[in-house]
Structure formats: structure tokens, C-alpha cells
Design a protein around this motif. Structure first.
Motif, PDB file in Angstrom:
ATOM      1  N   MET A  36      42.127  37.502  39.222  1.00  0.00           N
ATOM      2  CA  MET A  36      40.695  37.773  39.095  1.00  0.00           C
ATOM      3  C   MET A  36      40.519  39.166  38.497  1.00  0.00           C
ATOM      4  SD  MET A  36      39.292  36.194  42.700  1.00  0.00           S
ATOM      5  CE  MET A  36      39.964  37.518  43.675  1.00  0.00           C
ATOM      6  N   ASN A  37      39.965  39.215  37.316  1.00  0.00           N
ATOM      7  CA  ASN A  37      39.730  40.474  36.614  1.00  0.00           C
ATOM      8  C   ASN A  37      38.242  40.721  36.468  1.00  0.00           C
ATOM      9  OD1 ASN A  37      42.535  40.766  36.235  1.00  0.00           O
ATOM     10  ND2 ASN A  37      42.461  39.673  34.284  1.00  0.00           N
ATOM     11  N   ASN A  38      37.899  41.976  36.203  1.00  0.00           N
ATOM     12  CA  ASN A  38      36.494  42.356  36.000  1.00  0.00           C
ATOM     13  C   ASN A  38      35.608  41.773  37.109  1.00  0.00           C
ATOM     14  OD1 ASN A  38      34.231  43.469  34.783  1.00  0.00           O
ATOM     15  ND2 ASN A  38      33.981  41.772  33.341  1.00  0.00           N
ATOM     16  N   LEU A  39      36.017  42.036  38.328  1.00  0.00           N
ATOM     17  CA  LEU A  39      35.288  41.475  39.464  1.00  0.00           C
ATOM     18  C   LEU A  39      33.878  42.029  39.548  1.00  0.00           C
ATOM     19  CD1 LEU A  39      38.258  41.390  41.923  1.00  0.00           C
ATOM     20  CD2 LEU A  39      36.780  39.439  41.433  1.00  0.00           C
ATOM     21  N   LYS A  40      32.968  41.176  39.981  1.00  0.00           N
ATOM     22  CA  LYS A  40      31.561  41.522  40.105  1.00  0.00           C
ATOM     23  C   LYS A  40      31.135  41.410  41.560  1.00  0.00           C
ATOM     24  CE  LYS A  40      30.641  39.694  35.480  1.00  0.00           C
ATOM     25  NZ  LYS A  40      29.798  38.783  34.665  1.00  0.00           N
ATOM     26  N   LEU A  41      30.016  42.056  41.861  1.00  0.00           N
ATOM     27  CA  LEU A  41      29.518  42.023  43.241  1.00  0.00           C
ATOM     28  C   LEU A  41      29.355  40.588  43.729  1.00  0.00           C
ATOM     29  CD1 LEU A  41      26.773  44.816  43.130  1.00  0.00           C
ATOM     30  CD2 LEU A  41      29.149  45.006  43.913  1.00  0.00           C
ATOM     31  N   GLU A  42      28.913  39.720  42.836  1.00  0.00           N
ATOM     32  CA  GLU A  42      28.644  38.336  43.231  1.00  0.00           C
ATOM     33  C   GLU A  42      29.918  37.515  43.448  1.00  0.00           C
ATOM     34  OE1 GLU A  42      27.427  39.979  40.586  1.00  0.00           O
ATOM     35  OE2 GLU A  42      27.366  38.700  38.788  1.00  0.00           O
ATOM     36  N   ASP A  43      31.069  38.097  43.195  1.00  0.00           N
ATOM     37  CA  ASP A  43      32.329  37.410  43.501  1.00  0.00           C
ATOM     38  C   ASP A  43      32.725  37.583  44.966  1.00  0.00           C
ATOM     39  OD1 ASP A  43      33.524  38.508  40.311  1.00  0.00           O
ATOM     40  OD2 ASP A  43      32.815  36.495  40.834  1.00  0.00           O
ATOM     41  N   THR A  44      32.004  38.406  45.693  1.00  0.00           N
ATOM     42  CA  THR A  44      32.301  38.614  47.107  1.00  0.00           C
ATOM     43  C   THR A  44      32.154  37.312  47.880  1.00  0.00           C
ATOM     44  OG1 THR A  44      31.638  40.948  47.071  1.00  0.00           O
ATOM     45  CG2 THR A  44      31.567  39.813  49.199  1.00  0.00           C
ATOM     46  N   ALA A  45      33.217  36.927  48.582  1.00  0.00           N
ATOM     47  CA  ALA A  45      33.220  35.661  49.318  1.00  0.00           C
ATOM     48  C   ALA A  45      34.556  35.524  50.034  1.00  0.00           C
ATOM     49  CB  ALA A  45      33.028  34.475  48.373  1.00  0.00           C
ATOM     50  N   VAL A  46      34.632  34.524  50.891  1.00  0.00           N
ATOM     51  CA  VAL A  46      35.926  34.080  51.403  1.00  0.00           C
ATOM     52  C   VAL A  46      36.462  33.056  50.403  1.00  0.00           C
ATOM     53  CG1 VAL A  46      37.185  32.979  53.269  1.00  0.00           C
ATOM     54  CG2 VAL A  46      35.250  34.486  53.780  1.00  0.00           C
ATOM     55  N   TYR A  47      37.679  33.271  49.971  1.00  0.00           N
ATOM     56  CA  TYR A  47      38.310  32.387  48.998  1.00  0.00           C
ATOM     57  C   TYR A  47      39.335  31.502  49.702  1.00  0.00           C
ATOM     58  CZ  TYR A  47      36.163  34.749  45.068  1.00  0.00           C
ATOM     59  OH  TYR A  47      35.250  35.238  44.169  1.00  0.00           O
ATOM     60  N   THR A  62      36.060  41.265  48.842  1.00  0.00           N
ATOM     61  CA  THR A  62      34.827  42.051  48.881  1.00  0.00           C
ATOM     62  C   THR A  62      34.799  42.989  47.687  1.00  0.00           C
ATOM     63  OG1 THR A  62      34.796  41.981  51.300  1.00  0.00           O
ATOM     64  CG2 THR A  62      33.405  43.631  50.237  1.00  0.00           C
ATOM     65  N   VAL A  63      33.770  42.853  46.881  1.00  0.00           N
ATOM     66  CA  VAL A  63      33.613  43.690  45.692  1.00  0.00           C
ATOM     67  C   VAL A  63      32.465  44.658  45.953  1.00  0.00           C
ATOM     68  CG1 VAL A  63      33.267  43.736  43.197  1.00  0.00           C
ATOM     69  CG2 VAL A  63      34.398  41.768  44.280  1.00  0.00           C
ATOM     70  N   SER A  64      32.748  45.934  45.799  1.00  0.00           N
ATOM     71  CA  SER A  64      31.736  46.965  46.064  1.00  0.00           C
ATOM     72  C   SER A  64      31.327  47.657  44.772  1.00  0.00           C
ATOM     73  CB  SER A  64      32.276  47.979  47.062  1.00  0.00           C
ATOM     74  OG  SER A  64      33.398  48.653  46.514  1.00  0.00           O
ATOM     75  N   SER A  65      30.164  48.258  44.821  1.00  0.00           N
ATOM     76  CA  SER A  65      29.648  48.946  43.624  1.00  0.00           C
ATOM     77  C   SER A  65      30.149  50.368  43.540  1.00  0.00           C
ATOM     78  CB  SER A  65      28.125  48.930  43.642  1.00  0.00           C
ATOM     79  OG  SER A  65      27.659  49.565  44.813  1.00  0.00           O
ATOM     80  N   VAL A 112      37.691  45.789  46.638  1.00  0.00           N
ATOM     81  CA  VAL A 112      37.902  46.292  45.288  1.00  0.00           C
ATOM     82  C   VAL A 112      36.556  46.718  44.714  1.00  0.00           C
ATOM     83  CG1 VAL A 112      37.691  43.997  44.235  1.00  0.00           C
ATOM     84  CG2 VAL A 112      39.020  45.786  43.075  1.00  0.00           C
ATOM     85  N   GLN A 113      36.588  47.713  43.869  1.00  0.00           N
ATOM     86  CA  GLN A 113      35.348  48.128  43.208  1.00  0.00           C
ATOM     87  C   GLN A 113      35.026  47.177  42.069  1.00  0.00           C
ATOM     88  OE1 GLN A 113      35.850  52.330  42.153  1.00  0.00           O
ATOM     89  NE2 GLN A 113      34.446  52.819  43.832  1.00  0.00           N
ATOM     90  N   ALA A 114      33.769  47.095  41.752  1.00  0.00           N
ATOM     91  CA  ALA A 114      33.340  46.272  40.626  1.00  0.00           C
ATOM     92  C   ALA A 114      34.112  46.685  39.374  1.00  0.00           C
ATOM     93  CB  ALA A 114      31.842  46.418  40.394  1.00  0.00           C
ATOM     94  N   GLY A 115      34.559  45.686  38.645  1.00  0.00           N
ATOM     95  CA  GLY A 115      35.375  45.933  37.468  1.00  0.00           C
ATOM     96  C   GLY A 115      36.865  45.883  37.744  1.00  0.00           C
ATOM     97  N   GLY A 116      37.217  45.875  39.013  1.00  0.00           N
ATOM     98  CA  GLY A 116      38.622  45.850  39.383  1.00  0.00           C
ATOM     99  C   GLY A 116      39.217  44.458  39.376  1.00  0.00           C
ATOM    100  N   SER A 117      40.473  44.372  39.825  1.00  0.00           N
ATOM    101  CA  SER A 117      41.211  43.112  39.794  1.00  0.00           C
ATOM    102  C   SER A 117      41.890  42.837  41.127  1.00  0.00           C
ATOM    103  CB  SER A 117      42.286  43.161  38.703  1.00  0.00           C
ATOM    104  OG  SER A 117      41.718  43.321  37.421  1.00  0.00           O
ATOM    105  N   LEU A 118      42.065  41.570  41.403  1.00  0.00           N
ATOM    106  CA  LEU A 118      42.859  41.104  42.533  1.00  0.00           C
ATOM    107  C   LEU A 118      43.609  39.853  42.099  1.00  0.00           C
ATOM    108  CD1 LEU A 118      40.416  41.350  45.588  1.00  0.00           C
ATOM    109  CD2 LEU A 118      42.454  42.740  45.215  1.00  0.00           C
ATOM    110  N   ARG A 119      44.730  39.623  42.745  1.00  0.00           N
ATOM    111  CA  ARG A 119      45.486  38.389  42.498  1.00  0.00           C
ATOM    112  C   ARG A 119      45.676  37.669  43.823  1.00  0.00           C
ATOM    113  NH1 ARG A 119      51.828  37.437  41.163  1.00  0.00           N
ATOM    114  NH2 ARG A 119      51.643  35.693  39.715  1.00  0.00           N
TER     115      ARG A 119
END
Length: 122
Positions: free
Chosen positions: A83-94, A119-122, A12-19
Motif C-alpha cells: 500500500m503506497n501513497n496512503l490516504k486518511l480514508e484508507d484507515t481501517a481494519v484490513y 491507521t493513516v494520520s495527517s 503511518v502518515q498520509a503519503g506513506g507506505s505499508l506492506r
């Protein structure tokens, strides 16, 4: 046999959302604390959010407060992490995990899923 199965990760791009979803079998989410944890490359696993369905207590890591929302569906025996407004630093295995203690370190949790990559990309 207790199983926790995560899904919903992806790119997802930065600022995006995932559930993310954590489908639990073998135990009832109502009777346990379920937490979402994450581990980025080279970093320790950390607790992101927890829920105790019996009284709807929730906890959030400071860095995700206001952006992530944890919820549970006792009928579906599933715990979600919006997860809303995702940031690059949220990239991880959950990972999701279940145990009896609330908002404790990962080693206190008894049952674990296999993890899902975010994975959050810019």
C-alpha cells in the motif's frame, strides 16, 4: 485446520507506505482466490483487492487502483498487499480471506484472518 494470519499494519502518515502480509496454512493459495478486505468504523466491510494465483488475475477497488499492489508467493503460501501513497480514508481494519469466487462480496469467502489495523494520520 485452515488459518490466515495478517500482519504489517500500523500507524503511518498520509503519503506513506505499508506492506500487509497474509500467511495461509491448511490450504494452498494457488488453489483459492485470496482477497484483502477492510472495514472502517461504522462502515461495511469492502473488498479492496483480490488475486487468483493460478492465473495471476488481480482486481482493485477503484479508490486504491494505482496505489495498492497485491501479490502472492506460492512457495511461502503468503499473499501481500503493498500500500503506497496512503490516504486518511484508507484507515481501517484490513482482513484477508480465501474462497473460490473472484472479486465477490465478503460473505462469499470461506476463511478469514483476524485482521490488522491500519491507521493513516495527517
Amino acid at each position: 485446520e485452515v488459518q490466515l494470519v495478517e500482519s504489517g499494519g500500523g500507524y503511518v502518515q498520509a503519503g506513506g507506505s505499508l506492506r500487509l502480509s497474509c500467511v495461509v496454512s491448511g490450504i494452498s493459495v494457488y488453489d483459492y482466490v485470496v482477497g484483502w478486505f477492510r472495514q472502517a468504523p461504522g462502515k461495511r466491510r469492502e473488498g479492496v483487492s483480490y488475486i487468483r494465483s493460478s492465473d495471476l488475475s488481480t482486481y482493485y477497488l477503484d479508490s486504491v487502483q494505482g496505489r495498492f499492489t497485491i501479490s502472492s508467493d506460492n512457495f511461502e503460501n503468503t499473499v501481500y498487499l503493498q500500500m503506497n501513497n496512503l490516504k486518511l480514508e484508507d484507515t481501517a481494519v484490513y482482513y484477508c480471506a480465501a474462497g473460490f469466487l473472484f472479486a465477490e462480496p465478503p460473505e462469499q469467502y470461506d476463511y478469514w484472518g483476524q485482521g490488522t489495523q491500519v491507521t493513516v494520520s495527517s
